[in-house]
Motif scaffolding. Structure first.
Motif, mmCIF file in Angstrom:
data_model
loop_
_atom_site.group_PDB
_atom_site.id
_atom_site.type_symbol
_atom_site.label_atom_id
_atom_site.label_comp_id
_atom_site.label_asym_id
_atom_site.label_seq_id
_atom_site.Cartn_x
_atom_site.Cartn_y
_atom_site.Cartn_z
ATOM 1 N N VAL A 75 -6.006 2.136 -2.956
ATOM 2 C CA VAL A 75 -4.757 1.383 -2.828
ATOM 3 C C VAL A 75 -4.474 0.605 -4.109
ATOM 4 N N ARG B 216 -11.266 3.073 0.216
ATOM 5 C CA ARG B 216 -9.836 3.166 0.482
ATOM 6 C C ARG B 216 -9.088 2.022 -0.203
ATOM 7 N N CYS C 114 -3.455 3.044 -6.907
ATOM 8 C CA CYS C 114 -2.072 3.518 -6.759
ATOM 9 C C CYS C 114 -1.068 2.441 -7.167
ATOM 10 N N SER D 244 0.851 -1.193 0.000
ATOM 11 C CA SER D 244 0.000 0.000 0.000
ATOM 12 C C SER D 244 0.883 1.237 0.000
ATOM 13 N N ILE E 291 -0.408 4.229 0.271
ATOM 14 C CA ILE E 291 -1.100 5.163 1.149
ATOM 15 C C ILE E 291 -1.501 4.413 2.404
ATOM 16 N N PRO E 292 -1.734 5.124 3.524
ATOM 17 C CA PRO E 292 -2.128 4.437 4.759
ATOM 18 C C PRO E 292 -3.382 3.584 4.560
ATOM 19 N N TYR E 293 -3.314 2.326 5.027
ATOM 20 C CA TYR E 293 -4.440 1.414 4.857
ATOM 21 C C TYR E 293 -4.390 0.368 5.962
#
Length: 384
Positions: free
Chosen positions: A77, A73, A80, A61, A63-65
């Motif tokens: 992920v 969300r 991205c 990931s 990004i924060p997940y």
């Protein structure tokens, strides 16, 4: 005005209206049928499910997940991850394709034959099989973390991927990267002015040397004055695996290798055809002016070949992005694997999930085509 069926404009209008009516009726029928089937199975429609808790983890990931995050969300992920492999694959495939394409035209027999063997081998093996080869035959049989191979100091290769030192920012990081951006912009401006001077007067300016000094010298000066802009955070061997640092998953490496090498084989043929489309008289004229082989290729041949290279090159870049969806076969968490796979299975919102996934790939493809068309218009040869 009297209309007659013999009027071709009237016939064309009627046929277009009829075709549009058929499309509208077909879409209405499909939508009504889908709504009826979903209602019979008590499946709700709409995009409200994107706010529900996902409840599953994702191994990579950007990004924060976490498992408590929403399906929306999870979609970001996967998106991205797809954009990451598509962007890196495009850059590497284009660079490798140009090198191999030029090598195919080399006067060195060995270099030309090796390049030809690469092209004929890689582009005639299905991409899915190449992904299986890199993942199951090359990366999976590697030793475990404790017996990992040391590629460089602090860089280790095992069946868990490549582990390398992470980067930690310091107080001078902002100033360093701001200076680097300024240096790159200054180098681009100098390169543009140098090209304009060459076209106007025929006099060359040592832009490569000056730009190298600017790009390296200015950030280095900030480094010397303010201290190191970042620190290296080395990975440490834990009980079963490395902890800390950066990790490139074997699924990511296999997908990136497969996409890059496969697409580069096609790009190489496009580059070769583009170079051969430039008349030999252009090369002879450049040599008569005293240009070396490298200068002739860079200043005369490639700029003219780009008008032939760019359109099919755009198609290959689009193919690379769409082929990244094969990541589901080796377990890389891209958009198709995460959203059109796991999320679809958990929610049952097939129409919404598939529509979003198709829309994302359509937007990416249209944006890529738009950017490449702008570049194509810029490098196109304008005839008087």
């Amino acid at each position: 005005m009297r209309w007659s069926w013999n009027d071709p404009h009237l016939r064309a209008l009627i046929w277009q209206i009829g075709a549009l009516a058929i499309v509208v009726v077909t879409l209405w029928y499909l939508a009504a049928t889908a709504h009826e089937n979903l209602s019979r199975q008590h499946i709700a429609t709409g995009f409200g499910f994107l706010q529900n808790t996902a409840g599953f983890g994702i191994v990579q990931s950007l990004i924060p997940y976490s498992e408590e995050a929403s399906y929306g969300r999870a979609f970001l992920v996967g998106l991205c991850n797809t954009l990451l492999v598509a962007a890196l694959g495009t850059v590497l495939a284009v660079a490798l394709g140009f090198v191999v394409g030029i090598a195919r035209l080399s006067s060195n027999w060995l270099v030309a034959k090796l390049a030809a063997a690469y092209v004929e081998t890689l582009r005639n093996i299905p991409l899915l099989l190449q992904l299986f080869f890199w993942y199951f035959a090359i990366l999976q049989p590697l030793p475990g973390p404790r017996e990992s191979l040391t590629l460089l100091p602090g860089v280790f290769l095992s069946n868990r991927g490549i582990v390398m030192p992470g980067i930690g920012l310091t107080g001078t990081s902002l100033a360093f990267f701001a200076t680097l951006v300024v240096a790159v912009l200054a180098a681009l401006y100098i390169a543009r002015r140098a090209r304009a001077r060459l076209l106007a007067t025929g006099q060359r300016f040592p832009a490569v040397i000056v730009n190298t000094v600017i790009i390296i010298g200015l950030p280095a000066l900030v480094w010397l004055v303010g201290g190191a802009p970042f620190t290296l955070q080395h990975a440490e061997m834990g009980k079963f695996d490395f902890t800390g640092g950066w990790r490139l998953l074997p699924e990511f490496l296999a997908l990136l290798l497969g996409l890059t090498l496969y697409t580069a084989a096609f790009i190489a043929e496009i580059v070769r055809a583009g170079i051969q489309s430039v008349g030999h008289g252009q090369t002879e004229a450049a040599h008569a002016l005293g240009l070396s082989n490298g200068q002739t290729l860079r200043l005369v041949v490639i700029p003219q070949a780009l008008r032939v290279i760019i359109p099919p090159l755009t198609s290959q870049i689009l193919n690379l992005t769409k082929n990244s969806s094969l990541a589901v076969a080796i377990g890389y968490p891209d958009l198709v694997s995460v959203f059109a796979g796991t999320v679809l299975n958990q929610t049952g919102q097939a129409i919404e999930v598939i529509a979003i996934t198709m829309g994302v790939y359509l937007v990416i493809s249209l944006a890529t085509s738009f950017a490449m068309n702008l570049y194509n218009a810029r490098v196109a040869i304008v005839e008087r």
